[in-house]
Design an enzyme around this catalytic site. Structure first.
Site, PDB file in Angstrom:
ATOM      1  N   GLU A  19       0.862  -1.190   0.000  1.00  0.00           N
ATOM      2  CA  GLU A  19       0.000   0.000   0.000  1.00  0.00           C
ATOM      3  C   GLU A  19       0.893   1.234   0.000  1.00  0.00           C
ATOM      4  O   GLU A  19       1.902   1.264   0.687  1.00  0.00           O
ATOM      5  CB  GLU A  19      -0.848  -0.045   1.276  1.00  0.00           C
ATOM      6  CG  GLU A  19      -1.638   1.205   1.558  1.00  0.00           C
ATOM      7  CD  GLU A  19      -2.352   1.145   2.902  1.00  0.00           C
ATOM      8  OE1 GLU A  19      -3.220   0.277   3.082  1.00  0.00           O
ATOM      9  OE2 GLU A  19      -2.036   1.975   3.764  1.00  0.00           O
ATOM     10  N   TYR A  58      -6.191  27.340   8.607  1.00  0.00           N
ATOM     11  CA  TYR A  58      -6.679  28.599   9.187  1.00  0.00           C
ATOM     12  C   TYR A  58      -5.983  29.764   8.487  1.00  0.00           C
ATOM     13  O   TYR A  58      -4.755  29.872   8.521  1.00  0.00           O
ATOM     14  CB  TYR A  58      -6.418  28.610  10.693  1.00  0.00           C
ATOM     15  CG  TYR A  58      -7.227  27.527  11.375  1.00  0.00           C
ATOM     16  CD1 TYR A  58      -8.505  27.784  11.855  1.00  0.00           C
ATOM     17  CD2 TYR A  58      -6.719  26.227  11.486  1.00  0.00           C
ATOM     18  CE1 TYR A  58      -9.269  26.780  12.441  1.00  0.00           C
ATOM     19  CE2 TYR A  58      -7.479  25.219  12.075  1.00  0.00           C
ATOM     20  CZ  TYR A  58      -8.750  25.502  12.547  1.00  0.00           C
ATOM     21  OH  TYR A  58      -9.508  24.496  13.109  1.00  0.00           O
ATOM     22  N   HIS A  94      -8.466   3.541  -2.163  1.00  0.00           N
ATOM     23  CA  HIS A  94      -9.241   3.471  -0.930  1.00  0.00           C
ATOM     24  C   HIS A  94     -10.307   4.559  -1.015  1.00  0.00           C
ATOM     25  O   HIS A  94      -9.988   5.723  -1.197  1.00  0.00           O
ATOM     26  CB  HIS A  94      -8.338   3.687   0.277  1.00  0.00           C
ATOM     27  CG  HIS A  94      -7.441   2.521   0.526  1.00  0.00           C
ATOM     28  ND1 HIS A  94      -6.672   2.388   1.663  1.00  0.00           N
ATOM     29  CD2 HIS A  94      -7.196   1.402  -0.217  1.00  0.00           C
ATOM     30  CE1 HIS A  94      -6.012   1.242   1.620  1.00  0.00           C
ATOM     31  NE2 HIS A  94      -6.286   0.628   0.477  1.00  0.00           N
ATOM     32  N   ARG A 124     -14.756   3.648   6.120  1.00  0.00           N
ATOM     33  CA  ARG A 124     -15.444   4.799   6.691  1.00  0.00           C
ATOM     34  C   ARG A 124     -14.522   6.010   6.747  1.00  0.00           C
ATOM     35  O   ARG A 124     -14.902   7.123   6.455  1.00  0.00           O
ATOM     36  CB  ARG A 124     -15.929   4.466   8.118  1.00  0.00           C
ATOM     37  CG  ARG A 124     -16.812   5.540   8.693  1.00  0.00           C
ATOM     38  CD  ARG A 124     -16.931   5.412  10.185  1.00  0.00           C
ATOM     39  NE  ARG A 124     -15.667   5.728  10.854  1.00  0.00           N
ATOM     40  CZ  ARG A 124     -15.519   5.733  12.161  1.00  0.00           C
ATOM     41  NH1 ARG A 124     -16.532   5.429  12.940  1.00  0.00           N
ATOM     42  NH2 ARG A 124     -14.349   6.040  12.704  1.00  0.00           N
ATOM     43  N   GLY A 125     -13.249   5.771   7.127  1.00  0.00           N
ATOM     44  CA  GLY A 125     -12.327   6.884   7.363  1.00  0.00           C
ATOM     45  C   GLY A 125     -12.339   7.241   8.843  1.00  0.00           C
ATOM     46  O   GLY A 125     -13.266   6.896   9.581  1.00  0.00           O
ATOM     47  N   ASP A 126     -11.263   7.899   9.260  1.00  0.00           N
ATOM     48  CA  ASP A 126     -11.147   8.309  10.664  1.00  0.00           C
ATOM     49  C   ASP A 126     -11.777   9.683  10.853  1.00  0.00           C
ATOM     50  O   ASP A 126     -12.071  10.371   9.875  1.00  0.00           O
ATOM     51  CB  ASP A 126      -9.656   8.361  11.049  1.00  0.00           C
ATOM     52  CG  ASP A 126      -9.127   6.970  11.326  1.00  0.00           C
ATOM     53  OD1 ASP A 126      -9.870   6.160  11.910  1.00  0.00           O
ATOM     54  OD2 ASP A 126      -7.966   6.701  10.953  1.00  0.00           O
ATOM     55  N   TYR A 179     -10.101  -5.854  11.823  1.00  0.00           N
ATOM     56  CA  TYR A 179      -9.236  -5.443  12.938  1.00  0.00           C
ATOM     57  C   TYR A 179      -8.938  -6.616  13.872  1.00  0.00           C
ATOM     58  O   TYR A 179      -9.747  -6.930  14.756  1.00  0.00           O
ATOM     59  CB  TYR A 179      -9.905  -4.296  13.710  1.00  0.00           C
ATOM     60  CG  TYR A 179     -10.157  -3.105  12.809  1.00  0.00           C
ATOM     61  CD1 TYR A 179      -9.225  -2.077  12.703  1.00  0.00           C
ATOM     62  CD2 TYR A 179     -11.309  -3.034  12.013  1.00  0.00           C
ATOM     63  CE1 TYR A 179      -9.439  -1.005  11.847  1.00  0.00           C
ATOM     64  CE2 TYR A 179     -11.529  -1.972  11.151  1.00  0.00           C
ATOM     65  CZ  TYR A 179     -10.596  -0.959  11.072  1.00  0.00           C
ATOM     66  OH  TYR A 179     -10.801   0.091  10.220  1.00  0.00           O
ATOM     67  N   LYS A 199     -20.665  -6.315   6.740  1.00  0.00           N
ATOM     68  CA  LYS A 199     -20.042  -5.711   5.530  1.00  0.00           C
ATOM     69  C   LYS A 199     -19.897  -6.768   4.432  1.00  0.00           C
ATOM     70  O   LYS A 199     -20.108  -6.490   3.259  1.00  0.00           O
ATOM     71  CB  LYS A 199     -18.669  -5.116   5.869  1.00  0.00           C
ATOM     72  CG  LYS A 199     -18.717  -3.848   6.703  1.00  0.00           C
ATOM     73  CD  LYS A 199     -17.394  -3.083   6.720  1.00  0.00           C
ATOM     74  CE  LYS A 199     -16.379  -3.603   7.685  1.00  0.00           C
ATOM     75  NZ  LYS A 199     -15.224  -2.709   7.904  1.00  0.00           N
TER      76      LYS A 199
END
Ligand code: FAD
Length: 317
Positions: A19, A58, A94, A124-126, A179, A199
């Site tokens: 990856e 910002y 991804h 999902r993503g963090d 996981y 899933k």
């Protein structure tokens, strides 16, 4: 070709894959190629390309700060297309729920289909940097399972706003995350495995695991998954330790335990060059044990520098 077809084709032989994380914007794809080139001799049938969440910046104006959203890295789908055409391998973007509306996801999937990308990893993503909890985009998918369902629907020609008649319908092969040491937010391992099963039932074709350093955790995870009826391939993800700070960062970010013997070795290492070598030697032993177990593929998290993954592959394949 689909990941599942690559796995079937080898009839039991363990594949090598890795990856990559797209470099920060402003760099050039040739830098990425230079990093990937040394790994091509191990014939990866597929390469994963991660996607990073958007970030806040910002901007100061008249003493006040205005919060804007930006993306720090070039787009994953474009990189995947370039890897496919340069190396003739399957490149896997991804795809995240976080930061994308369902419409934006649909456009991204349309691009993938158009560019001949056959595989996707649905995640999902963090939470965004600085946010404690994951917040889906307004009109976006909430969990990876929702994204899996959106992809499956598209495979059936159903787009968000109606069916589309196509000569070549998409037929994406879908990977999802698993996981071995439980997802940080899951209330228990059992609960997390049930979510994984959901899933798969929704259409995921294979699982790629979060990194782990204790193979027993992976073996137990696979056994538990098989016991509840998850039959798809479960590809182990392996990360070579490279710097001393990984002892703090990896458990904190990825919610994992490291074997005490490895911790002691790293703590006693005189510098990060020695740690990198320890990571390579550990990675070879870990990979050999997984290989003997009969894993379908050894999937390495290269994180932008390939020398250690190459050294491990030389010791294993
Ligand atoms: P999900 O499967 O949606 O699960 C998230 C949490 O919600 C879990 O605790 C699960 O048990 C729970 N859950 C699931 N469904 C439900 C439901 N219906 N109701 C209540 N709870 C539920 N992140 C990136 O930003 N970019 C990447 O490229 C990337 N690549 C990754 C590759 C791999 C192989 C792995 C393992 C992770 C990757 N990640 C990446 C990290 C991933 O986005 C995070 O771990 C994220 O927090 C969870 O993603 P998921 O797809 O596992 O989520």
């Amino acid at each position: 070709m689909k990941v599942t077809e690559h796995i079937e084709k080898t009839s039991g032989k363990t594949l090598f894959s890795f990856e990559i994380v797209p470099p920060q914007k402003g760099s050039n794809i040739n830098d990425l190629y230079a990093n990937i080139d040394p790994l091509m001799e191990f014939n990866p049938p597929f390469i994963d390309v991660t996607t990073s969440r958007e970030e806040y910046v910002y901007i100061e104006k008249d003493g006040l700060f205005d919060r804007k959203i930006t993306r720090m890295r070039p787009g994953t789908v474009g990189i995947c297309a370039s890897l496919q055409y340069k190396y003739g391998v399957d490149a896997i973007p991804h795809v995240l729920c976080g930061g994308f509306t369902k419409e934006e996801t649909e456009y991204l999937l349309v691009d993938c289909h158009y560019l001949g990308i056959d595989n996707l990893v649905a995640l999902r993503g963090d939470p965004m940097k600085g946010e404690k909890y994951f917040v889906p985009a307004k009109g976006g998918n909430t969990y990876a399972i929702d994204l899996v369902k959106q992809i499956k629907q598209m495979n059936e020609g159903q787009f968000l706003h109606g069916n589309v008649a196509m000569k070549n319908k998409p037929d994406f092969c879908i990977g999802v995350a698993g996981y071995p040491e439980k997802h940080i937010e899951a209330p228990s391992m059992e609960a997390d495995l049930k979510r994984l099963k959901e899933k798969v039932e929704a259409g995921a074709d294979y699982v790629v695991t979060q990194m782990f350093f204790d193979n027993q955790r992976y073996f137990k995870f696979v056994e538990a998954a098989r016991k509840i009826g998850i039959t798809v391939p479960i590809i182990p993800g392996i990360k070579p330790v490279a710097v001393k700070r990984h002892l703090q960062i990896l458990p904190q970010v990825f919610w994992l335990d490291m074997p005490q013997a490895l911790i002691t070795e790293i703590e006693n290492a005189k510098d990060n060059k020695a740690v990198r070598q320890i990571g390579i030697e550990f990675g070879i032993q870990q990979s050999k044990e997984l290989l003997n177990y009969g894993v379908p593929c050894l999937h390495y998290y290269s994180m932008g520098k390939s020398d250690n993954v190459k050294a491990i592959a030389e010791g294993v394949f």
